[in-house]
Scaffold this motif. Structure first.
Motif, PDB file in Angstrom:
ATOM      1  N   ARG A 100      -6.451  -5.815 -13.245  1.00 27.81           N
ATOM      2  CA  ARG A 100      -6.619  -4.416 -13.635  1.00 27.81           C
ATOM      3  C   ARG A 100      -5.858  -3.488 -12.698  1.00 27.81           C
ATOM      4  NH1 ARG A 100     -12.462  -2.386 -14.797  1.00 27.81           N
ATOM      5  NH2 ARG A 100     -11.214  -0.837 -15.928  1.00 27.81           N
ATOM      6  N   LEU A 101      -5.846  -3.822 -11.412  1.00 26.47           N
ATOM      7  CA  LEU A 101      -5.112  -3.008 -10.444  1.00 26.47           C
ATOM      8  C   LEU A 101      -3.618  -3.035 -10.745  1.00 26.47           C
ATOM      9  CD1 LEU A 101      -5.331  -1.295  -7.856  1.00 26.47           C
ATOM     10  CD2 LEU A 101      -5.052  -3.418  -6.544  1.00 26.47           C
ATOM     11  N   VAL A 102      -3.088  -4.215 -11.025  1.00 24.68           N
ATOM     12  CA  VAL A 102      -1.676  -4.336 -11.376  1.00 24.68           C
ATOM     13  C   VAL A 102      -1.379  -3.543 -12.645  1.00 24.68           C
ATOM     14  CG1 VAL A 102       0.105  -5.938 -12.166  1.00 24.68           C
ATOM     15  CG2 VAL A 102      -1.340  -6.547 -10.218  1.00 24.68           C
ATOM     16  N   ALA A 103      -2.235  -3.686 -13.656  1.00 19.12           N
ATOM     17  CA  ALA A 103      -2.029  -2.989 -14.929  1.00 19.12           C
ATOM     18  C   ALA A 103      -2.113  -1.475 -14.751  1.00 19.12           C
ATOM     19  CB  ALA A 103      -3.057  -3.458 -15.956  1.00 19.12           C
ATOM     20  N   PHE A 104      -2.998  -1.031 -13.864  1.00 20.08           N
ATOM     21  CA  PHE A 104      -3.132   0.409 -13.604  1.00 20.08           C
ATOM     22  C   PHE A 104      -1.814   0.988 -13.092  1.00 20.08           C
ATOM     23  CE2 PHE A 104      -3.864   3.894 -10.651  1.00 20.08           C
ATOM     24  CZ  PHE A 104      -4.649   4.751 -11.396  1.00 20.08           C
ATOM     25  N   GLY A 105      -1.230   0.335 -12.084  1.00 19.05           N
ATOM     26  CA  GLY A 105       0.021   0.837 -11.534  1.00 19.05           C
ATOM     27  C   GLY A 105       1.159   0.798 -12.536  1.00 19.05           C
ATOM     28  N   ARG A 106       1.240  -0.281 -13.294  1.00 16.24           N
ATOM     29  CA  ARG A 106       2.304  -0.393 -14.297  1.00 16.24           C
ATOM     30  C   ARG A 106       2.159   0.712 -15.349  1.00 16.24           C
ATOM     31  NH1 ARG A 106       5.486  -4.792 -14.071  1.00 16.24           N
ATOM     32  NH2 ARG A 106       4.794  -6.652 -12.940  1.00 16.24           N
ATOM     33  N   GLU A 127      -2.676  23.983  -5.436  1.00 12.53           N
ATOM     34  CA  GLU A 127      -2.778  24.245  -4.003  1.00 12.53           C
ATOM     35  C   GLU A 127      -2.958  22.935  -3.244  1.00 12.53           C
ATOM     36  OE1 GLU A 127      -5.816  27.065  -3.221  1.00 12.53           O
ATOM     37  OE2 GLU A 127      -4.858  28.693  -4.347  1.00 12.53           O
ATOM     38  N   SER A 128      -3.759  22.050  -3.777  1.00  5.93           N
ATOM     39  CA  SER A 128      -3.884  20.702  -3.221  1.00  5.93           C
ATOM     40  C   SER A 128      -4.321  19.783  -4.341  1.00  5.93           C
ATOM     41  CB  SER A 128      -4.897  20.654  -2.071  1.00  5.93           C
ATOM     42  OG  SER A 128      -5.004  19.326  -1.587  1.00  5.93           O
ATOM     43  N   HIS A 129      -3.366  19.075  -4.905  1.00  4.72           N
ATOM     44  CA  HIS A 129      -3.718  18.218  -6.031  1.00  4.72           C
ATOM     45  C   HIS A 129      -4.562  17.032  -5.593  1.00  4.72           C
ATOM     46  CE1 HIS A 129      -0.386  15.618  -4.727  1.00  4.72           C
ATOM     47  NE2 HIS A 129      -0.940  14.689  -5.461  1.00  4.72           N
ATOM     48  N   TYR A 130      -4.695  16.834  -4.263  1.00  5.43           N
ATOM     49  CA  TYR A 130      -5.533  15.744  -3.770  1.00  5.43           C
ATOM     50  C   TYR A 130      -7.011  15.981  -4.091  1.00  5.43           C
ATOM     51  CZ  TYR A 130      -1.325  14.474  -1.246  1.00  5.43           C
ATOM     52  OH  TYR A 130      -0.032  14.121  -0.932  1.00  5.43           O
ATOM     53  N   PHE A 131      -7.377  17.229  -4.361  1.00  7.63           N
ATOM     54  CA  PHE A 131      -8.750  17.541  -4.735  1.00  7.63           C
ATOM     55  C   PHE A 131      -8.909  17.755  -6.232  1.00  7.63           C
ATOM     56  CE2 PHE A 131      -8.379  18.981  -0.294  1.00  7.63           C
ATOM     57  CZ  PHE A 131      -9.391  18.210   0.276  1.00  7.63           C
ATOM     58  N   ALA A 132      -7.830  17.597  -6.980  1.00  2.00           N
ATOM     59  CA  ALA A 132      -7.912  17.759  -8.432  1.00  2.00           C
ATOM     60  C   ALA A 132      -8.759  16.633  -9.022  1.00  2.00           C
ATOM     61  CB  ALA A 132      -6.514  17.729  -9.036  1.00  2.00           C
ATOM     62  N   PRO A 133      -9.665  16.948  -9.955  1.00  2.00           N
ATOM     63  CA  PRO A 133     -10.508  15.901 -10.536  1.00  2.00           C
ATOM     64  C   PRO A 133      -9.730  14.738 -11.117  1.00  2.00           C
ATOM     65  CG  PRO A 133     -11.380  18.043 -11.098  1.00  2.00           C
ATOM     66  CD  PRO A 133     -10.062  18.290 -10.406  1.00  2.00           C
ATOM     67  N   SER A 134      -8.585  14.998 -11.754  1.00  2.00           N
ATOM     68  CA  SER A 134      -7.810  13.903 -12.330  1.00  2.00           C
ATOM     69  C   SER A 134      -7.328  12.944 -11.247  1.00  2.00           C
ATOM     70  CB  SER A 134      -6.619  14.458 -13.120  1.00  2.00           C
ATOM     71  OG  SER A 134      -5.803  15.268 -12.298  1.00  2.00           O
ATOM     72  N   HIS A 135      -6.935  13.481 -10.096  1.00  3.13           N
ATOM     73  CA  HIS A 135      -6.516  12.628  -8.976  1.00  3.13           C
ATOM     74  C   HIS A 135      -7.704  11.837  -8.442  1.00  3.13           C
ATOM     75  CE1 HIS A 135      -4.353  11.394  -5.334  1.00  3.13           C
ATOM     76  NE2 HIS A 135      -5.439  11.747  -4.672  1.00  3.13           N
ATOM     77  N   LEU A 136      -8.845  12.482  -8.340  1.00  4.26           N
ATOM     78  CA  LEU A 136     -10.036  11.822  -7.796  1.00  4.26           C
ATOM     79  C   LEU A 136     -10.521  10.695  -8.715  1.00  4.26           C
ATOM     80  CD1 LEU A 136     -11.981  14.912  -6.428  1.00  4.26           C
ATOM     81  CD2 LEU A 136     -10.669  13.223  -5.133  1.00  4.26           C
ATOM     82  N   VAL A 137     -10.334  10.856 -10.019  1.00  3.29           N
ATOM     83  CA  VAL A 137     -10.697   9.790 -10.950  1.00  3.29           C
ATOM     84  C   VAL A 137      -9.894   8.533 -10.643  1.00  3.29           C
ATOM     85  CG1 VAL A 137     -10.582   9.039 -13.351  1.00  3.29           C
ATOM     86  CG2 VAL A 137     -11.491  11.285 -12.808  1.00  3.29           C
ATOM     87  N   THR A 160      -6.229   5.536  -1.226  1.00  6.04           N
ATOM     88  CA  THR A 160      -5.451   6.767  -1.112  1.00  6.04           C
ATOM     89  C   THR A 160      -3.964   6.464  -0.926  1.00  6.04           C
ATOM     90  OG1 THR A 160      -7.345   7.934  -0.148  1.00  6.04           O
ATOM     91  CG2 THR A 160      -5.160   8.901   0.195  1.00  6.04           C
ATOM     92  N   SER A 161      -3.667   5.476  -0.078  1.00  5.62           N
ATOM     93  CA  SER A 161      -2.270   5.093   0.144  1.00  5.62           C
ATOM     94  C   SER A 161      -1.651   4.484  -1.109  1.00  5.62           C
ATOM     95  CB  SER A 161      -2.185   4.102   1.310  1.00  5.62           C
ATOM     96  OG  SER A 161      -2.641   4.683   2.514  1.00  5.62           O
ATOM     97  N   LEU A 162      -2.411   3.657  -1.805  1.00  7.22           N
ATOM     98  CA  LEU A 162      -1.897   3.020  -3.014  1.00  7.22           C
ATOM     99  C   LEU A 162      -1.618   4.050  -4.107  1.00  7.22           C
ATOM    100  CD1 LEU A 162      -4.182  -0.153  -3.176  1.00  7.22           C
ATOM    101  CD2 LEU A 162      -1.734  -0.089  -2.685  1.00  7.22           C
ATOM    102  N   VAL A 163      -2.546   4.953  -4.331  1.00  9.41           N
ATOM    103  CA  VAL A 163      -2.366   5.963  -5.373  1.00  9.41           C
ATOM    104  C   VAL A 163      -1.193   6.882  -5.030  1.00  9.41           C
ATOM    105  CG1 VAL A 163      -3.446   7.968  -6.481  1.00  9.41           C
ATOM    106  CG2 VAL A 163      -4.760   5.859  -6.156  1.00  9.41           C
ATOM    107  N   ALA A 164      -1.011   7.175  -3.745  1.00 14.57           N
ATOM    108  CA  ALA A 164       0.102   8.037  -3.335  1.00 14.57           C
ATOM    109  C   ALA A 164       1.447   7.430  -3.719  1.00 14.57           C
ATOM    110  CB  ALA A 164       0.045   8.282  -1.826  1.00 14.57           C
ATOM    111  N   LEU A 170       7.355  10.943  -6.123  1.00  7.07           N
ATOM    112  CA  LEU A 170       7.970   9.789  -5.462  1.00  7.07           C
ATOM    113  C   LEU A 170       8.633   8.861  -6.475  1.00  7.07           C
ATOM    114  CD1 LEU A 170       8.531   8.025  -3.012  1.00  7.07           C
ATOM    115  CD2 LEU A 170       6.240   7.043  -3.268  1.00  7.07           C
ATOM    116  N   VAL A 171       7.947   8.558  -7.572  1.00  6.14           N
ATOM    117  CA  VAL A 171       8.496   7.642  -8.570  1.00  6.14           C
ATOM    118  C   VAL A 171       9.786   8.208  -9.170  1.00  6.14           C
ATOM    119  CG1 VAL A 171       8.085   6.523 -10.795  1.00  6.14           C
ATOM    120  CG2 VAL A 171       6.267   6.588  -9.078  1.00  6.14           C
ATOM    121  N   LEU A 172       9.810   9.497  -9.464  1.00  5.55           N
ATOM    122  CA  LEU A 172      11.016  10.117 -10.000  1.00  5.55           C
ATOM    123  C   LEU A 172      12.157  10.053  -8.991  1.00  5.55           C
ATOM    124  CD1 LEU A 172       9.546  13.248 -11.806  1.00  5.55           C
ATOM    125  CD2 LEU A 172      10.604  11.253 -12.889  1.00  5.55           C
ATOM    126  N   HIS A 173      11.860  10.256  -7.729  1.00  4.68           N
ATOM    127  CA  HIS A 173      12.889  10.163  -6.686  1.00  4.68           C
ATOM    128  C   HIS A 173      13.453   8.740  -6.616  1.00  4.68           C
ATOM    129  CE1 HIS A 173      14.909  10.488  -2.831  1.00  4.68           C
ATOM    130  NE2 HIS A 173      14.164   9.504  -2.356  1.00  4.68           N
TER     131      HIS A 173
END
Length: 211
Positions: A100-106, A127-137, A160-164, A170-173
């Protein structure tokens, strides 16, 4: 594992039917404009004209251009959240935590291919998307998968490091500027997930299975 979804930003579950339909109409108009021009070229005037309403209606509904971008992101994030919390495996339940973790990232990287500019704009507009509910999910989901897979230590910090590493900026870059194909980025995520969970690479595990 607790799979109850966290509320996404701007939750309108109690919104009246007519208001919800009008909001959907505006979001659909905005999404079409983003697809045609890119998110940076879309204005509130454009959205109002495409939806056939006054500009004041758009501002009353979303408050600002940043609010509109967040609402567009919410619409996308809701569908993504439904997939990894309630959809079919391996992204959804009834699959091993590592799978599931692999599938999530893909799936996240695949989403960047389609809506990368929107996701990038939402990351920079908040202002800080790190506190956005969608990010927290997403963060809570990855944390739960790590714990279910038996990973020790501070899994929240690790999550936190994995989601970042999956953030659109980053992916677009990596894709557009460094020239890495999206498939290679997805394979790299799978490799990272295997190393974090099992301590070995995906290729090493496959070799052991074959032998």
């Amino acid at each position: 594992m607790n799979t109850r979804p966290l509320p996404l930003a701007d939750d309108r579950s109690s919104e009246r039917g007519d208001a919800a339909r009008n909001r959907t109409r505006l979001l659909e108009a905005a999404a079409l404009l983003v697809a045609e021009r890119g998110v940076d070229a879309v204005t509130m005037d454009d959205v109002a004209a495409r939806a056939g309403v006054g500009k004041g209606t758009v501002f009353r509904r979303f408050g600002s251009r940043a609010g509109l971008v967040r609402a567009l992101l919410d619409h996308s994030e809701r569908e993504f959240q439904q997939g990894f919390l309630f959809g079919p495996p391996p992204l959804g339940p009834d699959a091993e935590p590592l799978d599931r973790l692999v599938a999530f990232g893909r799936a996240r990287i695949e989403l960047v291919e389609v809506q990368g500019e929107l996701l990038r704009a939402a990351e920079s507009a908040a202002e800080s998307h790190y506190f956005a509910p969608s990010h927290l999910v997403s963060l809570t989901h990855v944390d739960a998968l790590l714990r279910a897979a038996g990973v020790g230590g501070d899994t929240r910090l690790l999550a936190t490091s994995l989601v970042a590493s999956l953030e659109a900026t980053l992916v677009l870059h990596q894709w557009r500027e460094l020239g890495y194909p999206l498939r290679q980025l997805a394979d790299n995520w799978a490799e990272l997930a295997h190393r974090v969970v099992t301590g070995t690479s995906a290729s090493a595990r496959d070799t052991r299975v074959v032998t």
